[in-house]
Write an enzyme that holds these catalytic residues in place. Structure first.
Site, mmCIF file in Angstrom:
data_model
loop_
_atom_site.group_PDB
_atom_site.id
_atom_site.type_symbol
_atom_site.label_atom_id
_atom_site.label_comp_id
_atom_site.label_asym_id
_atom_site.label_seq_id
_atom_site.Cartn_x
_atom_site.Cartn_y
_atom_site.Cartn_z
ATOM 1 N N HIS A 1 -5.687 -3.773 -1.504
ATOM 2 C CA HIS A 1 -5.512 -2.662 -2.436
ATOM 3 C C HIS A 1 -5.587 -3.111 -3.890
ATOM 4 C CE1 HIS A 1 -4.504 0.865 0.083
ATOM 5 N NE2 HIS A 1 -4.123 -0.048 0.950
ATOM 6 N N SER B 1 0.792 -1.220 0.000
ATOM 7 C CA SER B 1 0.000 0.000 0.000
ATOM 8 C C SER B 1 0.826 1.273 0.000
ATOM 9 C CB SER B 1 -0.935 0.005 1.217
ATOM 10 O OG SER B 1 -0.196 -0.045 2.420
ATOM 11 N N LYS C 1 -12.491 -0.526 -0.217
ATOM 12 C CA LYS C 1 -11.611 0.261 -1.086
ATOM 13 C C LYS C 1 -12.232 0.345 -2.478
ATOM 14 C CE LYS C 1 -7.325 -0.254 1.519
ATOM 15 N NZ LYS C 1 -7.875 -0.777 2.766
#
Length: 411
Positions: free
Chosen positions: A229, A195, A259
């Site tokens: 992610h 990330s 996300k």
């Protein structure tokens, strides 16, 4: 009850964090969202900053789905019929039809047979990894793995906790050789997308290495991937790092609904026996409420959108905007890291310079997150830009112009 002595200790800790530059401080509060204009995307109002409208370059909402009408409609339909919360943990009476339908959709999206929901991706890793650690287990972790993996390893107390250098599979192989001498089970755990940097694990090669060593361990080698992610934002159809890397699927895949899918909650998908075992043994599942039925309905709508032609078009646009930012950073003489993920780091290698650039961007109505020492090692300080599909070419150019006219090019 008086607590002055402990209050002094806590205050000293906060003061030390401030001295080191790691104090997060007051949080900026988003008060409202302004619709996109002819050339630019969404803008955000912050509490206390009047009518200023900010371009948000530090959000995980990679596809912008949290504001899509069909995702919101799915949430509203469920919440009006079934209320705002689940009312209980799953094994009592907190399992709603939306939870079951979403778990089936997640499993199908990832080409697995089973999946289960948790309250967040952090809770998922904390609830999965320790449950799969036996009395003679080695857990082998990439050096740059997320904090949730680090704390899950601590909670699980494996016989061996081994760290391999970031993306260094020769070093991973050495750790497997070491673990085989004393352990019956090995677990390789890695982020899919890292990330802070936007680079990704070579999952096909990691899987091949696990298969090669599998016979050296009486209880197998498992590969666990946290692709929070990556899922939804990475790969031609949003299948994440597995799609980009190729090879066989990981034994256990952890993802988030908070996300790219734009909602809330975490999940794990794996073989049915593993999922059944986790439902019986994971305290983060057994003793904690699930996401609400409305959140589950919204998440299913988001997954269905990503899986269709409109989702593919959105992913294509996201990749184009990501390339525009990454190429633009290089063109103005600044440093980034190669990659295709919408995390685009601006590498500044100096903490005061990083703070100055973040402040300059804020003065130019751009929200960005700086990562300075000791959050990252000295010499690796950066600003983590996060591109979203609701960004336009004009938005990206606004960021590049601000960088070109500010302290990023100094020094």
């Amino acid at each position: 009850m008086p607590h002055e002595r402990i209050a002094r200790l806590l205050a000293d800790d906060l003061a030390e964090r401030a001295r080191r530059g790691s104090l997060k401080g007051d949080e900026r509060v988003i008060a409202d969202v302004a619709p996109p204009g002819d050339m630019h995307g969404l803008r955000y109002h912050l509490a206390g900053y009047g009518e200023r409208r900010f371009l948000r370059m530090n959000a995980n909402n990679y596809l912008g789905l949290s504001l899509r009408g069909d995702v919101i409609a799915a949430d509203e339909h469920s919440v009006r019929g079934k209320g705002t919360g689940p009312g209980a943990v799953r094994f009592i009476s907190g399992t709603w039809s939306e939870h079951v339908a979403l778990e089936s959709a997640i499993a199908a999206f990832h080409g697995r047979e089973a999946a289960m929901l948790f309250s967040s991706a952090y809770a998922t890793m904390m609830g999965v990894l320790p449950c799969l650690i036996g009395p003679q287990t080695a857990v082998i972790s990439d050096a740059l793995n997320h904090n949730c993996i680090i704390n899950a390893m601590r909670l699980g107390q494996p016989q061996q906790r081994l760290i391999y250098r970031h993306l260094d599979l020769d070093d991973l192989e050495r750790q497997l050789v070491l673990a085989a001498d004393t352990c019956r089970r090995a677990i390789i755990v890695t982020d899919g997308v890292f990330s802070m940097r936007g680079d990704h694990a070579p999952l096909a090669r990691i899987g091949a290495l696990a298969r090669r060593f599998d016979d050296d361990f009486a209880e197998n080698v498992l590969v666990i991937v946290d692709d929070s992610h990556g899922v939804g934002a990475f790969g031609d159809t949003g299948r994440g790092t597995e799609q980009v890397s190729g090879g066989e699927p990981a034994d256990v895949l952890i993802g988030t609904l908070g996300k790219a899918f734009g909602v809330n909650g975490g999940y794990v998908t794996a073989a049915p026996t593993i999922i059944a075992y986790l439902r019986e043994n994971s305290p983060f599942y057994v003793y904690s409420n699930p996401i609400s039925p409305a959140e589950a309905a919204a998440a299913q709508a988001a997954i269905e959108f990503v899986d269709g032609p409109a989702g593919k078009a959105l992913l294509d646009h996201l990749r184009a905007m990501t390339r525009r930012l990454r190429d633009g950073i290089v063109a103005i003489g600044l440093e980034t890291l190669p990659g295709e993920h919408p995390v685009v780091p601006l590498v500044l290698r100096d903490t005061p310079r990083t703070r100055a650039v973040v402040e300059h961007l804020f003065e130019n109505d751009i929200l960005a997150t700086g990562l300075g020492y000791p959050v990252v090692p000295k010499g690796e300080e950066e600003i983590r830009f996060q591109v979203c599909a609701d960004h336009t070419a004009a938005d990206i150019d606004q960021v590049l112009q601000a960088l070109a006219n500010g302290p990023a090019l100094a020094g």
